[in-house]
Design a protein around this motif. Structure first.
Motif, mmCIF file in Angstrom:
data_model
loop_
_atom_site.group_PDB
_atom_site.id
_atom_site.type_symbol
_atom_site.label_atom_id
_atom_site.label_comp_id
_atom_site.label_asym_id
_atom_site.label_seq_id
_atom_site.Cartn_x
_atom_site.Cartn_y
_atom_site.Cartn_z
ATOM 1 N N ARG A 26 0.829 -1.205 0.000
ATOM 2 C CA ARG A 26 0.000 0.000 0.000
ATOM 3 C C ARG A 26 0.867 1.260 0.000
ATOM 4 N N PRO A 27 0.613 2.190 -0.894
ATOM 5 C CA PRO A 27 1.427 3.407 -0.977
ATOM 6 C C PRO A 27 1.365 4.261 0.278
ATOM 7 N N GLU A 28 0.256 4.212 1.000
ATOM 8 C CA GLU A 28 0.100 5.099 2.158
ATOM 9 C C GLU A 28 0.959 4.690 3.340
ATOM 10 N N ARG A 29 1.725 3.590 3.219
ATOM 11 C CA ARG A 29 2.633 3.255 4.321
ATOM 12 C C ARG A 29 3.725 4.314 4.468
ATOM 13 N N PHE A 30 3.914 5.104 3.447
ATOM 14 C CA PHE A 30 4.796 6.271 3.527
ATOM 15 C C PHE A 30 3.895 7.474 3.788
ATOM 16 N N THR A 31 3.730 7.813 5.048
ATOM 17 C CA THR A 31 2.618 8.685 5.434
ATOM 18 C C THR A 31 2.908 10.174 5.375
ATOM 19 N N GLU A 32 4.167 10.562 5.256
ATOM 20 C CA GLU A 32 4.445 11.998 5.204
ATOM 21 C C GLU A 32 3.925 12.586 3.919
ATOM 22 N N ARG A 33 3.408 13.757 4.003
ATOM 23 C CA ARG A 33 2.983 14.473 2.789
ATOM 24 C C ARG A 33 4.122 15.304 2.244
#
Length: 385
Positions: free
Chosen positions: A376-383
């Protein structure tokens, strides 16, 4: 058929992963526009060796991807023209001493429990598989499921096979993502104009992080440089993909420092390909004679006969590296309408078809071929800032 400015899905990137995403999406009936600032397979794909490997993967999510992909590549080899040069030649991992052989044996045992086919090869039988191997090796593990394709041809054929539903826009760089009033991604902007679609797939490889930034999300893809030596055409001196045991640890390492390990394989056309090196030096394309020297020494240590063979060229590429060594595949909830298909590092060619199948399933609401939660891409949560 997609129109010039409107389509069902836009795929950014015409490498083998982007081609697979477009191919499988088109097979579901969707119209697809593939946009790339260069040519088909003009980036990392064109600098790849075409490896389709299970032998270098620890049991876990990436190996599960590779196992599904192995079956899909066999299916594609039957369906696509022979120009993709699919060769189910198998791999051979060798150890120079008994401690190394024990480590290989333990690694193979774990893989077998995960469904990988392995066969231990004692020292006195190595030459049955590879007659030109150096003497004195402690043994090896044979992986019959390993295979190879010609990556640039594979990418081109994946696109051509569904050409009625795929439009190519090459030489166009994506400079922005279009969004609606709710913030949902609705297309892309290029110097030639806007292209509208309800979905955009980020298959930009090493540049996948830059595409993510256009949507305001962080995907920490970094380039990991590697060199390959290409010899003059030869009779079949090397029958399998052959590599030294330390290659597996190099693949799994997160070090930015230079790492080299001997990887040698023949091709149907005759040249022998020699790798492998890894280092994080940004997009520096400077030729490194030290890397080339190490690659040559490693290859001749495994195959002494190569010492008398001419190298006719060398090339380099940038593997799209993510810090946890897993690709980002699937919808990004931080940017609705955006899907990612990048960060495969050196396994992009091998994992391309399963990535394409996953993306097509996500686009159509179908069931993916395996659990995609680890990717899942959102595992890298920083914007992105």
């Amino acid at each position: 058929m997609p129109t010039r400015n409107t389509t069902d899905v836009i795929v950014v990137g015409a490498g083998v992963v982007g081609a697979a995403c477009a191919h499988y999406a088109a097979r579901t009936g969707l119209s697809v526009t593939v946009v790339d600032r260069g040519s088909v397979a003009g980036g990392t794909t064109g600098a790849g060796e075409g490896n389709l490997l299970v032998s270098d993967k620890e049991p876990g999510p990436e190996l599960e991807l590779a196992q599904v992909a192995t079956a899909l590549w066999r299916e594609l080899a039957e369906r696509l023209p022979p120009q993709i040069e699919y060769e189910g030649k198998g791999g051979l991992v060798v150890a120079s001493d008994e401690p190394g052989m024990r480590a290989l044996r333990d690694f193979a045992a774990r893989q077998e429990k995960a469904g990988v086919t392995t066969r231990e090869v004692p020292a006195d039988r190595l030459h049955d598989l590879e007659p030109h191997l150096a003497p004195g090796l402690a043994g090896g593990i044979h992986y019959p499921q390993d295979a190879q394709v010609m990556p640039a041809h594979a990418a081109a054929r994946l696109l051509r096979a569904e050409r009625d539903r795929i439009r190519l826009r090459l030489g166009e760089e994506v400079t922005g993502l279009l969004t609606d009033s709710s913030g949902r991604v609705r297309g892309v902007r290029t110097p030639a104009g806007e292209i509208h679609a309800p979905y955009v797939v980020n298959a930009a490889g090493t540049w996948g992080g830059a595409i993510a930034e256009l949507a305001g999300v962080r995907l920490p893809v970094m380039p990991r440089r590697g060199f390959v030596l290409v010899t003059e055409p030869l009779p079949r001196v090397v029958r399998h993909k052959v590599y030294a045991a330390d290659y597996v640890s190099d693949v799994a390492s997160g070090s930015a420092a230079l790492q080299t390990s001997a990887v040698v394989e023949g091709t149907p056309a005759g040249p022998v390909l020699i790798g492998a090196s890894r280092e994080r030096v940004g997009f520096d394309r400077t030729l490194s004679t030290e890397v080339l020297r190490r690659l040559a020494l490693g290859a001749t240590a495994l195959f002494p006969a190569l010492g008398a063979v001419r190298v006719i060229r060398t090339y380099l590429g940038f593997r799209p590296y993510l810090p946890d060594h897993l690709p980002a595949i699937g919808p990004d909830p931080r940017a609705p309408g955006l899907l990612h298909a990048c960060g495969h590092e050196g396994a992009g060619v091998g994992l391309a078809p399963v990535t394409g199948r996953i993306v097509a399933a996500c686009l159509t609401g179908a069931q993916p071929p395996l659990d995609i939660h680890p990717f899942r891409p959102e595992r890298f949560t920083e914007r992105a800032v």
